[in-house]
Design a protein around this motif. Structure first.
Motif, PDB file in Angstrom:
ATOM      1  N   ASN A 148       0.178  -1.425   0.210  1.00 45.06           N
ATOM      2  CA  ASN A 148      -0.276   0.011   0.161  1.00 45.06           C
ATOM      3  C   ASN A 148       0.824   1.294   0.650  1.00 45.06           C
ATOM      4  O   ASN A 148       1.780   1.467   0.820  1.00 45.06           O
ATOM      5  N   GLU A 194       0.046   5.248  -0.362  1.00 46.08           N
ATOM      6  CA  GLU A 194      -1.312   6.733   0.662  1.00 46.08           C
ATOM      7  C   GLU A 194      -1.528   7.123  -0.756  1.00 46.08           C
ATOM      8  O   GLU A 194      -0.001   7.152  -1.621  1.00 46.08           O
ATOM      9  N   GLY A 238      -8.055   2.350  -5.167  1.00 45.66           N
ATOM     10  CA  GLY A 238      -8.570   1.395  -3.856  1.00 45.66           C
ATOM     11  C   GLY A 238      -7.358   0.267  -2.990  1.00 45.66           C
ATOM     12  O   GLY A 238      -5.880   0.571  -4.497  1.00 45.66           O
ATOM     13  N   PHE A 239      -6.860   0.539  -2.354  1.00 46.41           N
ATOM     14  CA  PHE A 239      -5.989  -1.017  -1.498  1.00 46.41           C
ATOM     15  C   PHE A 239      -6.943  -2.603  -1.192  1.00 46.41           C
ATOM     16  O   PHE A 239      -7.566  -1.865  -0.919  1.00 46.41           O
ATOM     17  N   ARG A 252     -10.954   7.336  -2.541  1.00 44.60           N
ATOM     18  CA  ARG A 252     -10.069   5.854  -2.198  1.00 44.60           C
ATOM     19  C   ARG A 252     -10.650   4.565  -0.852  1.00 44.60           C
ATOM     20  O   ARG A 252     -10.978   4.583  -0.438  1.00 44.60           O
ATOM     21  N   THR A 286     -10.219   1.066   0.367  1.00 46.34           N
ATOM     22  CA  THR A 286      -9.144  -0.042   1.047  1.00 46.34           C
ATOM     23  C   THR A 286     -10.272  -1.367   2.074  1.00 46.34           C
ATOM     24  O   THR A 286     -10.629  -0.674   2.694  1.00 46.34           O
TER      25      THR A 286
END
Length: 344
Positions: free
Chosen positions: A153, A155, A160-161, A329, A331
């Motif tokens: 990841n 930032e 997305g992650f 985003r 996660t």
């Protein structure tokens, strides 16, 4: 408005100071690009005489079904397994996946991003090198191509992650080790590139503090992705210097633990939970080889299938022509599963 007539999107992108894919995305759906980028394009439209060929824009978007998959080190069975699973899911969804490996080299990662961009992909699934990555190159790529990051990841990059909840996974194995024997020391690469290292160290310190124990970290010196060699060489040095304050060692990943097990053997130290054992050793990730070490390695298992499925789901959700490119985003973190074997 300038008298200069702009004939092609390539020319307009050039005078706008942006890439052609970014400009193309704007004309297909203005909301799919960042607000600052949109303002820049609209300012250029006021200055220059240019009208896009929307038929060509739509045709270009439909022509590609390519999805790029970028991993940091394909020779690592961990990344080979997750890339294989993602590749299969992309095929099943009707896309053409192409896998790139950076082989631990920042320059090659940049070259891979350039090669992928030239293919005009529908999107990309990225596991960057992390600390060694060219942040500007990654950011530029993610501006141009819908992207979802997995495992590693960084930032604010991509839409997305998807990865492992290191707070939960490290917390689970530290608690187990404390309940079943001496509190663990943490053995980790000092120069490890993956950003997971920081979150694992943070989770280890917090869990030890919560349990009323003092954290003790032993760093393994060494560069690159040859974690077994780093674990072996640094393990020999640490054992000979009696650097560990406990007979329990938690390694930052299973590959590092494989090298450390070899170091313990070299030093004549028996690893395991039974009588006559001098050390307990645990790892993290449930590497495909961890069940076959001597003794088999206690570790935390990642759910490859869930991480791969969610990564592909997030990315393909961006391809809906009727939806806007998200500004928030997403996660998704999955819990790890404690796997207890003979080493600890």
């Amino acid at each position: 408005m300038s008298d200069t007539k702009i004939k092609t999107m390539e020319e307009f992108a050039s005078v706008s100071g942006l890439s052609r894919p970014t400009v193309s995305k704007y004309f297909f759906d203005a909301s799919s690009v960042r607000k600052s980028t949109r303002a820049k394009i609209e300012e250029a439209l006021e200055r220059y005489d240019y009208t896009p060929n929307m038929y060509a824009v739509n045709q270009n978007r439909r022509l590609t079904r390519t999805v790029g998959i970028l991993v940091p080190f394909l020779a690592d069975p961990f990344f080979a397994e997750i890339a294989r699973t993602i590749e299969r899911l992309c095929h099943n969804a009707g896309f053409r996946p192409i896998v790139f490996s950076s082989h631990g080299e920042p320059e090659l990662e940049v070259d891979n991003l350039k090669s992928l961009l030239a293919m005009k992909p529908a999107g990309a699934l990225l596991a960057p090198l992390g600390r060694l990555s060219d942040q500007e190159a990654l950011s530029s790529f993610c501006d141009d191509v819908p992207s979802v990051l997995f495992d590693s990841n960084i930032e604010n990059l991509g839409e997305g992650f998807v990865g492992l909840d290191n707070d939960q996974s490290i917390g689970a194995i530290v608690r187990y080790l404390c309940e079943s024997g001496e509190p663990p020391c943490f053995f980790e690469g000092r120069s490890a590139p993956n950003p997971n290292v920081r979150s694992k160290l943070r989770a280890y310190k917090k869990t030890m503090q919560d349990l009323g124990h003092e954290a003790h970290i032993v760093y393994a010196d060494g560069e690159g992705w040859d974690f077994e060699a780093i674990g072996y060489q640094a393990g020999i040095k640490a054992l000979r210097e009696r650097a560990f304050s406990s007979n329990t060692v938690l390694c930052g990943n299973d590959r590092l633990a494989v090298g450390f097990l070899a170091a313990a053997y070299e030093e004549g130290l028996r690893v395991g939970r039974g009588d006559g054992c001098a050390l307990r050793v645990a790892g993290h990730d449930d590497h495909p080889f961890s069940r076959f070490t001597c003794p088999p390695l206690t570790t935390v298992s990642q759910d490859f299938d869930a991480i791969a499925a969610r990564s592909v789901e997030l990315l393909t959700g961006l391809f809906d022509d009727h939806s806007e490119r998200p500004t928030d985003r997403k996660t998704t973190l999955f819990h790890g599963r404690l796997v207890i074997r003979a080493s600890a």
